[in-house]
Design an enzyme around this catalytic site. Sequence first.
Site, PDB file in Angstrom:
ATOM      1  N   GLU A   6       0.832  -1.217   0.000  1.00 35.59           N
ATOM      2  CA  GLU A   6       0.000   0.000   0.000  1.00 35.59           C
ATOM      3  C   GLU A   6       0.861   1.260   0.000  1.00 35.59           C
ATOM      4  O   GLU A   6       0.567   2.221  -0.723  1.00 35.59           O
ATOM      5  CB  GLU A   6      -0.958  -0.010   1.198  1.00 35.59           C
ATOM      6  CG  GLU A   6      -1.904  -1.203   1.266  1.00 35.59           C
ATOM      7  CD  GLU A   6      -2.650  -1.494  -0.021  1.00 35.59           C
ATOM      8  OE1 GLU A   6      -2.800  -0.598  -0.860  1.00 35.59           O
ATOM      9  OE2 GLU A   6      -3.077  -2.647  -0.213  1.00 35.59           O
ATOM     10  N   HIS A  61      -4.805  -6.398 -10.983  1.00 34.88           N
ATOM     11  CA  HIS A  61      -4.290  -7.377 -10.025  1.00 34.88           C
ATOM     12  C   HIS A  61      -4.027  -8.731 -10.687  1.00 34.88           C
ATOM     13  O   HIS A  61      -3.451  -9.623 -10.049  1.00 34.88           O
ATOM     14  CB  HIS A  61      -5.244  -7.562  -8.838  1.00 34.88           C
ATOM     15  CG  HIS A  61      -5.460  -6.317  -8.042  1.00 34.88           C
ATOM     16  ND1 HIS A  61      -6.397  -5.379  -8.390  1.00 34.88           N
ATOM     17  CD2 HIS A  61      -4.848  -5.844  -6.934  1.00 34.88           C
ATOM     18  CE1 HIS A  61      -6.356  -4.377  -7.512  1.00 34.88           C
ATOM     19  NE2 HIS A  61      -5.430  -4.634  -6.627  1.00 34.88           N
TER      20      HIS A  61
HETATM   21  N1  ASN Z   1      -5.888  -3.627  -1.843  1.00 37.04           N
HETATM   22  C1  ASN Z   1      -6.050  -3.086  -3.171  1.00 37.04           C
HETATM   23  C2  ASN Z   1      -4.701  -2.693  -3.709  1.00 37.04           C
HETATM   24  O1  ASN Z   1      -3.917  -2.058  -3.034  1.00 37.04           O
HETATM   25  C3  ASN Z   1      -6.942  -1.934  -3.151  1.00 37.04           C
HETATM   26  C4  ASN Z   1      -6.734  -0.993  -4.253  1.00 37.04           C
HETATM   27  O2  ASN Z   1      -6.239   0.082  -4.014  1.00 37.04           O
HETATM   28  N2  ASN Z   1      -7.041  -1.349  -5.472  1.00 37.04           N
HETATM   29  O3  ASN Z   1      -4.418  -3.023  -4.822  1.00 37.04           O
HETATM   30 ZN    ZN Z   2      -2.485  -2.532  -4.951  1.00 36.26          ZN
END
Ligand code: ASN
Ligand code: ZN
Length: 323
Positions: A143, A235
Site C-alpha cells: 500500500e 491485479h
Molecule cells: N488492496 C487493493 C490494492 O492495493 C486496493 C486498491 O487500491 N485497489 O491493490
Molecule cells: Zn495494490
Amino acid sequence: TADDLSMYSGHVDLKTKKEADGTYSLEDSTRGKGVVTYDANNKTTASGQTKITDDNDKWGEATDPARAKAAVDAHYGAAMTYDFMKNIMGRDSIDGAGEKLVSYVHVRNNYVNAFWDGEKMSYGDGDGKQSGPLTTLDIAGHEIAHGLTERTAGLIYSGESGGLNESFSDIIGTGVEWYAAQNNPEAKWNWTVGEAAWTPNNGTDEDGLRYMNDPTKDNYSVDNYKNYPKQTEVHGSSGISNNAFYLLVEGGKNKTSGLEVKGGIGMEDGLKIFTRALTTYMTPRTTFAQAREATIKAATDLHGADSVQVQKVKDAWTAVGVN
Ligand code: ASN
Ligand code: ZN
C-alpha cells in the site's frame, strides 16, 4: 529493544511518543517527517487523529486491548517500509523529502482490504475467516508503494501501466518483507503476498492473495504477456512483471513459456534495479515493453552494460513474453 509483540512479525521495536498523561502513542519521530498510526474507529472513510495508546510502552502484551494489536503491525510495517526506501533505495520516504507516513487501522467493519487513497493508508480488520487484519509487512509495503509510485512514475491505474503499478507494489511489499527479515529473526519472507493475514483459521500460510513465483496459482492472474489480452485487470496482469522479478532474483522457468533464467541475481540487486527503474525511468503510460527497457537502463547504471545483471534482466523479461 524488540520488546513489542506484533501479530505477524514476532517481536519488534516500535518508536512511540510519550503523551502528557504519561501514556504512549504510535508516533515515530525518528523517521523522516514522522510515521504515525491512528484508529479510524470503524468509519468508512478514515479521518481525525484518534491516537492508539499504551500505558507502559510495551505493546502487544496479553493484557492489552485486542484492538491495539493490528496497530502494532501497521506501525511496524510503515517503519520497515520507510527503512527499506532509505537503505535499499537511498530515498527519504515516498516523496523523497521525508513525507510523513500516516496509517489508519480499524477502517470499516469486517473489511477485507487495505488501500492507499492518495495521502494515507487504510487497513481493514478482515472478517476473521477470509482474512485477519490486513496489516502484514507485505501488504503494508504494497500500500505504501502505491504512494511511492504516485509520487514518482505516476503509473496510470489501468491497462498495462496499471498492471505495472500493482506489480511494483507487490515487488516492494515483498521487498519490505525480505528487508525486515534481514534484521528480525522472527519475521519470515516468501513470494506469496498477504499469506500471514489470509485464511487465518486453516493453520497454514501456504495460501495468499498472489503468488509471484507462480502467478497462475490463484486461477486468476496471468504469468506471461502472451496471455495479457485475456486478463487486463490490474491485479491479474501484475503477474507478468511479478514473475519477471521473481525469475530475475531466484532464477527458474516461466510456467507458460517454459523459458528459463539460469540462476538469479538475488534480492538486493533485483530490488535496487527495479526500484531505480520506477523512480528514474518509468512514466504514467509506461508499458510492459517499456518497463523492460527501464529496468535494463537501471541495471546498466548500477552494473554496466556488459554485466551479468543486465543480461539476467533481459532473460527474465524474455521468459515472461516481454521483448
Ligand atoms: N488492496 C487493493 C490494492 O492495493 C486496493 C486498491 O487500491 N485497489 O491493490
Ligand atoms: Zn495494490
